[in-house]
Write an enzyme that holds these catalytic residues in place. Structure first.
Site, short mmCIF file in Angstrom:
data_model
loop_
_atom_site.label_atom_id
_atom_site.label_comp_id
_atom_site.label_asym_id
_atom_site.label_seq_id
_atom_site.Cartn_x
_atom_site.Cartn_y
_atom_site.Cartn_z
N HIS A 42 -2.46 2.49 -8.03
CA HIS A 42 -2.75 2.98 -9.39
C HIS A 42 -2.46 4.48 -9.50
O HIS A 42 -2.36 5.01 -10.60
CB HIS A 42 -4.18 2.65 -9.80
N ASP A 85 -4.10 -2.80 -4.99
CA ASP A 85 -4.10 -1.36 -5.27
C ASP A 85 -3.77 -0.54 -4.01
O ASP A 85 -4.56 0.32 -3.58
CB ASP A 85 -5.44 -0.95 -5.84
N GLY A 181 -6.81 6.84 -3.63
CA GLY A 181 -5.65 6.84 -2.73
C GLY A 181 -5.97 7.41 -1.38
O GLY A 181 -5.26 7.19 -0.40
#
Lengths: 230, 555
Positions: A42, A85, A181
């Site tokens: 994302h 993700d 992340g």
């Protein structure tokens, strides 16, 4: 990172800062090989063009003015094919491995993190007024078994098997926007191993709302295949 | 097929100081167990077996009554029946130490004649365990263990012995140790140590005190009753139907009207939360639906709407009558002397360039290493599970016994810790001595997964998989799978599948600090160390930082 503390400079040498092409930090990431970074898919929604992104390594302060900082462009993006993700970035050239830039270890394929494991998350993201803005912060908390995390009073069935939860059930500390992340790492003997990629949460540091991370051990084959074939 | 050792609880690295003992030489731990079973000079409750020298000591006491010490290469086996303080069926095998009747009258010693002349004596019933004045059931009475009493007016009375939760459960089954392995809808349970069909984090080694054995139903996480993951791919987990014991549950310690520790024994009547909300009744489902009901948690005193801590929270809490606040903590006055935990003092924020190594014998080591040489995780010093011990912060205030970090509070050879493996009490830690360090040379990029080098050893060489097969004194090694000339059963390819015990190569299956060794083909020498060079440390290894992380955590 909400609460937690400012980390010792360069004590998480695999942490990278994912930036726009004009140098604005917006996500975290993890160096897993001199030329490869693991992050959240994302984080790459803004653009599918590699040239839109930059990777900063070896920094402690978000301003990235230290002599130890290395900056790299991104040669190629690889998003996980089933919309999980997690994503891989190939750097335009290998990072130089030194005291300030060291890759993280990856877990064995499908290895399972036990409940109660103590793990750590790091990042330059939102602090919700708990201080340390602009410095790499860290915090630690236990992994919460999916069975408990999916209870009605927690995340009520929202967490999939490809994800894991971590946090304190009475809240207080958590990863937050801007940490996405980045790594969730746990100690295994004398090494840190990345078990999670910071992915989502219902608010930050709320009671009964632990953070949710992509379970990296589920994607070791995909990671290896992408690295070997590119 | 079980073995004689099934009825024993095994603990590596433990030693008991025991006046009453017998010493033997045996070839195997089973032989030693036989000795214990056949011991006739005292009731053998445990035995010690030293693996390399194969010495066997039978003991009259166990860890319930004798002081336990640390010792490498010693393995303690305790007869399970003597560790249990509960009874099975009518308690004819009960060997606990309850010595009061159900009315609280002290029992008379079985060997005494006053105030009552006994029919059942240790001499007449040597197998009935008639020791001291402990409750026993020498006549197979269906009502369970009893004793002669010290009250002249009462010849004998029964004792209040809780049932072992092997065939039934008390409360929510947190201590159920039975073998039910199907769920309430009849699905077979998945083994706890398997990740198929459902991957999960309830790893037996992470929950050592929860007895996550085989695929038996258990309750490791505060559910209303035992459950298991199922072997059906479409049903991840489900509750089990475990019968409730007919006898009353063990009598809990009396409750408190004030807060001590986490307040799990708080039984006061405060029913307002810290922000002033009124508590919802535990028996009510409005405004908040929940599972913490008195029916689901029969032993947690969930009365009215009083603040309670039924599930290991950090302090008593309750659901609130405020729709927007599902639950909140309560403010309970502390009991005298039960000080709240002092907040951790944050380490001053300076960058420290230190390696994970120790000086001297490591008494001053203050790092955060928390794994042992054989890769086991350290038990927190403040915890008494799975190993009870006396190395606590208040006993050793200057030893910095924090979290589960490796320390050396008793000036041993090097830092060590108790382990989370119930069968291994303690081990030395996976730490280098600072003097062994060599300065880092120019960097060379590491591979994410390092391939081990087979010509040299890292640390104590437990991962060594090379082909050296001679000892440091030049003797040829004996094959690990052979019993000639030295018979041994402890270190074999079968008992230690992961230790790489191939052919007659030097190995370190027991994490010996001095490195790989082998049994030798010289009949006069049972075993000897091998001489294998140490590998130079890699410049940069994945996951190892040059600057020690602070590892702060929210308190």
């Amino acid at each position: 990172i909400v609460a937690g503390c400012i980390s010792h400079p360069h004590s998480w040498p695999w942490q990278i800062s994912l930036r726009t092409s004009f140098g604005l930090h917006f996500c975290g990431g993890t160096l897993i090989d001199p030329q490869w970074v693991l992050t959240a898919a994302h984080c790459l929604e803004k653009s599918s063009r590699p040239a839109a992104y930059k990777v900063y390594l070896g920094l402690h302060r978000e301003r990235a003015l230290e002599a130890s900082v290395q900056k790299r462009g991104v040669e190629k993006l690889f998003k996980e094919p089933h919309r999980v993700d997690i994503a891989l970035l190939k750097l335009s050239s290998p990072a130089i491995i030194n005291d300030y830039v060291i890759p993280i270890c990856l877990p064995k394929e499908n290895s399972m993190l036990g409940g109660r494991e103590k793990c750590y998350v790091t990042g330059w993201g939102e602090t919700k007024g708990t201080g340390g803005d602009g410095y790499l912060k860290e915090t630690g908390f236990p992994v919460i078994e999916n069975k408990i995390c999916n209870r009605p009073e927690f995340l009520n069935g929202r967490v999939g098997n490809h994800e894991l939860c971590a946090g304190n059930i009475h809240g207080g500390t958590d990863s937050c926007q801007g940490d996405s992340g980045g790594p969730l790492v746990c100690k295994d003997q004398d090494k840190f191993v990345q078990h999670g990629v910071t992915s989502w949460g219902l608010g930050c540091a709320q009671p009964m709302k632990p953070g949710v991370y992509v379970r990296v051990s589920n994607y070791i084959t995909w990671i290896k295949n992408v690295m070997e074939n590119n | 097929q079980g073995t004689i050792l099934d009825s024993y609880v095994r603990t590596e690295g433990a030693w008991l100081l025991n006046p009453k003992k017998q010493t033997y030489k045996t070839n195997s731990k089973e032989e030693c167990a036989e000795r214990c079973e056949n011991e006739n000079t005292f009731i053998c409750r445990a035995f010690l077996f030293t693996s390399k020298d194969q010495q066997c000591l039978t003991l009259a006491e166990n860890t319930k009554t004798a002081v336990i010490f640390r010792r490498t290469d010693a393995v303690l086996y305790e007869k399970r029946i003597y560790l249990l303080e509960c009874k099975m069926r009518n308690g004819v095998d009960y060997r606990g130490t309850e010595a009061k009747t159900q009315r609280g009258v002290p029992c008379q010693k079985w060997s005494d004649n006053v105030p009552h002349k006994p029919n059942y004596t240790p001499e007449k019933y040597p197998q009935a365990g008639l020791e001291e004045n402990y409750c026993r059931n020498p006549d197979n009475d269906e009502k369970g263990p009893w004793c002669y009493t010290t009250d002249p007016a009462t010849r004998f009375d029964y004792c209040n012995i809780p049932e072992c939760e092997v065939e039934c459960m008390h409360c929510s089954g947190e201590n159920y140790h039975g073998v039910v392995a199907t769920t309430e809808s009849g699905l077979e349970c998945q083994r706890w140590d398997s990740q198929k069909p459902h991957s999960h984090g309830y790893l037996p080694e992470n929950f050592p005190e929860k007895d996550l054995k085989m695929n038996y139903c258990r309750n490791p996480d505060g559910e209303p009753r035992p459950w298991c993951f199922t072997t059906s791919p479409t049903k991840r987990w489900e509750y089990c139907d475990v019968p409730r014991c007919t006898t009353p549950p063990p009598v809990p310690a009396p409750g408190r009207q004030c807060l001590s520790g986490r307040g799990e024994d708080y039984q006061g009547t405060i029913s307002v939360t810290e922000s002033g909300n009124t508590c919802q009744h535990w028996s009510s489902q409005s405004p908040h639906r929940h599972a913490r009901t008195p029916e689901n948690y029969p032993c947690k005193n969930l009365e009215e709407n009083y603040c309670r801590n039924p599930d290991g929270e950090k302090m008593p809490w309750c659901y609130t009558t405020n729709r927007t606040a599902r639950w909140e903590y309560c403010t309970i006055p502390f009991c005298d002397g039960a000080e709240p935990e002092a907040p951790a003092v944050d380490v001053p924020d300076q960058a420290q360039i230190t390696e994970e190594c120790y000086e001297g014998n490591g008494v001053t080591y203050r790092g955060t290493a928390s794994f042992t040489l054989t890769g086991k995780k350290c038990q927190a010093w403040s915890s008494m599970s799975p190993h009870r011990h006396n190395k606590t912060a208040d006993q050793f205030p200057n030893a910095d016994l924090k979290e589960n970090y490796c320390r050396n509070p008793d000036a041993d050879r090097r830092p060590w810790c108790y382990t989370t493996d119930p069968s291994v009490r303690w081990e030395y830690c996976n730490l280098k001595k600072c003097s062994d360090q060599v300065p880092a040379t120019l960097p060379k990029p590491p591979q994410t997964t390092l391939e081990p080098n087979h010509d040299c050893i890292h640390g104590n060489g437990k991962d060594y998989r090379g082909t050296v097969s001679k000892t440091g004194r030049g003797r040829t090694c004996q094959e690990w799978s052979s019993q000639i000339p030295h018979s041994h059963d402890y270190f074999t390819p079968v008992t230690h599948p992961g230790a790489g015990l191939d052919k007659n190569y030097c190995r370190n299956p027991d994490g010996d600090v001095n490195g790989p060794w082998c049994y030798t083909t010289d009949p006069r020498k049972a075993w000897e160390y091998c001489d294998i060079p140490k590998c130079p440390p890699a410049q940069y290894e994945c996951g190892i930082s040059k600057f020690r992380p602070k590892l702060c955590a929210q308190r």
